[in-house]
Scaffold this motif. Structure first.
Motif, PDB file in Angstrom:
ATOM      1  N   THR A   1     -32.757 -13.895 -53.322  1.00 24.16           N
ATOM      2  CA  THR A   1     -32.240 -13.971 -51.952  1.00 24.16           C
ATOM      3  C   THR A   1     -31.038 -14.896 -51.904  1.00 24.16           C
ATOM      4  O   THR A   1     -30.017 -14.578 -51.277  1.00 24.16           O
ATOM      5  CB  THR A   1     -33.339 -14.459 -50.978  1.00 24.16           C
ATOM      6  N   MET A   2     -31.126 -16.047 -52.576  1.00 20.94           N
ATOM      7  CA  MET A   2     -29.992 -16.970 -52.611  1.00 20.94           C
ATOM      8  C   MET A   2     -28.812 -16.328 -53.317  1.00 20.94           C
ATOM      9  O   MET A   2     -27.667 -16.492 -52.893  1.00 20.94           O
ATOM     10  CB  MET A   2     -30.373 -18.287 -53.290  1.00 20.94           C
ATOM     11  N   SER A   3     -29.074 -15.591 -54.370  1.00 17.96           N
ATOM     12  CA  SER A   3     -28.010 -14.906 -55.095  1.00 17.96           C
ATOM     13  C   SER A   3     -27.281 -13.929 -54.177  1.00 17.96           C
ATOM     14  O   SER A   3     -26.048 -13.819 -54.215  1.00 17.96           O
ATOM     15  CB  SER A   3     -28.599 -14.173 -56.302  1.00 17.96           C
ATOM     16  N   ALA A   4     -28.029 -13.244 -53.323  1.00 15.11           N
ATOM     17  CA  ALA A   4     -27.414 -12.319 -52.360  1.00 15.11           C
ATOM     18  C   ALA A   4     -26.556 -13.088 -51.359  1.00 15.11           C
ATOM     19  O   ALA A   4     -25.463 -12.637 -50.992  1.00 15.11           O
ATOM     20  CB  ALA A   4     -28.493 -11.514 -51.644  1.00 15.11           C
ATOM     21  N   HIS A   5     -27.029 -14.248 -50.913  1.00 14.50           N
ATOM     22  CA  HIS A   5     -26.234 -15.071 -50.003  1.00 14.50           C
ATOM     23  C   HIS A   5     -24.932 -15.521 -50.682  1.00 14.50           C
ATOM     24  O   HIS A   5     -23.858 -15.482 -50.073  1.00 14.50           O
ATOM     25  CB  HIS A   5     -27.024 -16.300 -49.547  1.00 14.50           C
ATOM     26  N   PHE A   6     -25.037 -15.940 -51.941  1.00 14.96           N
ATOM     27  CA  PHE A   6     -23.844 -16.367 -52.674  1.00 14.96           C
ATOM     28  C   PHE A   6     -22.856 -15.208 -52.804  1.00 14.96           C
ATOM     29  O   PHE A   6     -21.644 -15.400 -52.684  1.00 14.96           O
ATOM     30  CB  PHE A   6     -24.197 -16.898 -54.069  1.00 14.96           C
ATOM     31  N   ALA A   7     -23.365 -14.002 -53.030  1.00 15.75           N
ATOM     32  CA  ALA A   7     -22.494 -12.827 -53.160  1.00 15.75           C
ATOM     33  C   ALA A   7     -21.729 -12.562 -51.863  1.00 15.75           C
ATOM     34  O   ALA A   7     -20.532 -12.246 -51.899  1.00 15.75           O
ATOM     35  CB  ALA A   7     -23.315 -11.601 -53.554  1.00 15.75           C
ATOM     36  N   VAL A   8     -22.392 -12.708 -50.722  1.00 15.24           N
ATOM     37  CA  VAL A   8     -21.722 -12.500 -49.428  1.00 15.24           C
ATOM     38  C   VAL A   8     -20.647 -13.556 -49.225  1.00 15.24           C
ATOM     39  O   VAL A   8     -19.536 -13.264 -48.775  1.00 15.24           O
ATOM     40  CB  VAL A   8     -22.746 -12.516 -48.269  1.00 15.24           C
ATOM     41  N   LEU A   9     -20.948 -14.806 -49.579  1.00 18.37           N
ATOM     42  CA  LEU A   9     -19.965 -15.885 -49.443  1.00 18.37           C
ATOM     43  C   LEU A   9     -18.762 -15.664 -50.358  1.00 18.37           C
ATOM     44  O   LEU A   9     -17.620 -15.921 -49.969  1.00 18.37           O
ATOM     45  CB  LEU A   9     -20.620 -17.240 -49.724  1.00 18.37           C
ATOM     46  N   LYS A  10     -19.020 -15.167 -51.576  1.00 22.34           N
ATOM     47  CA  LYS A  10     -17.911 -14.879 -52.497  1.00 22.34           C
ATOM     48  C   LYS A  10     -17.083 -13.699 -51.993  1.00 22.34           C
ATOM     49  O   LYS A  10     -15.861 -13.728 -52.064  1.00 22.34           O
ATOM     50  CB  LYS A  10     -18.443 -14.584 -53.907  1.00 22.34           C
ATOM     51  N   GLU A  11     -17.752 -12.680 -51.475  1.00 20.07           N
ATOM     52  CA  GLU A  11     -17.046 -11.506 -50.951  1.00 20.07           C
ATOM     53  C   GLU A  11     -16.121 -11.895 -49.803  1.00 20.07           C
ATOM     54  O   GLU A  11     -15.029 -11.350 -49.656  1.00 20.07           O
ATOM     55  CB  GLU A  11     -18.056 -10.462 -50.471  1.00 20.07           C
ATOM     56  N   ALA A  12     -16.552 -12.852 -49.004  1.00 17.00           N
ATOM     57  CA  ALA A  12     -15.733 -13.332 -47.887  1.00 17.00           C
ATOM     58  C   ALA A  12     -14.680 -14.332 -48.358  1.00 17.00           C
ATOM     59  O   ALA A  12     -13.883 -14.803 -47.554  1.00 17.00           O
ATOM     60  CB  ALA A  12     -16.618 -13.972 -46.827  1.00 17.00           C
ATOM     61  N   ASP A  13     -14.686 -14.655 -49.637  1.00 16.67           N
ATOM     62  CA  ASP A  13     -13.736 -15.598 -50.242  1.00 16.67           C
ATOM     63  C   ASP A  13     -13.894 -17.016 -49.689  1.00 16.67           C
ATOM     64  O   ASP A  13     -12.952 -17.790 -49.671  1.00 16.67           O
ATOM     65  CB  ASP A  13     -12.294 -15.097 -50.059  1.00 16.67           C
ATOM     66  N   LEU A  14     -15.115 -17.347 -49.240  1.00 17.85           N
ATOM     67  CA  LEU A  14     -15.377 -18.676 -48.704  1.00 17.85           C
ATOM     68  C   LEU A  14     -15.775 -19.677 -49.776  1.00 17.85           C
ATOM     69  O   LEU A  14     -15.731 -20.883 -49.549  1.00 17.85           O
ATOM     70  CB  LEU A  14     -16.473 -18.615 -47.637  1.00 17.85           C
TER      71      LEU A  14
END
Length: 98
Positions: A40-53
């Motif tokens: 679940t955390m990995s998925a959160h990290f992926a969303v943050l990376k996709e948003a370039d944050l």
């Protein structure tokens, strides 16, 4: 900008960004702060990376995350400025004299 707001829509991801304001942290350090599974955390990290944050940097077997504050600032400023698109604010209503 929509990817940034998608990322910000989740309280866990907002908390990750708050934690990273203090400085870079490993994925494990971040994950330990939440009561969710590693996937679940990995998925959160992926969303943050996709948003370039965030920027992810490999350090041996660890992944170190860095906050990209300028991207967040730019997105928020762009959002605020989108309300100033040349539309005049409505005139204040005057109360009738009594």
């Amino acid at each position: 900008m929509s990817a940034v707001f998608k990322a910000l829509s989740d309280p866990t991801r907002r908390r990750v960004l708050q934690l990273l304001r203090a400085g870079p942290m490993s994925a494990g350090e971040l994950s330990d702060r939440f009561d969710v599974s590693k996937p679940t955390m990995s998925a959160h990290f992926a969303v943050l990376k996709e948003a370039d944050l965030v920027h992810a940097e490999k350090a041996g077997k660890s992944v170190i995350y860095h906050l990209k504050l300028s991207v967040l600032e730019d997105a928020l400023l762009g959002f605020v400025n989108s309300f100033d698109g040349g539309v005049e604010a409505p005139a204040a209503r005057e109360e009738p004299a009594t």
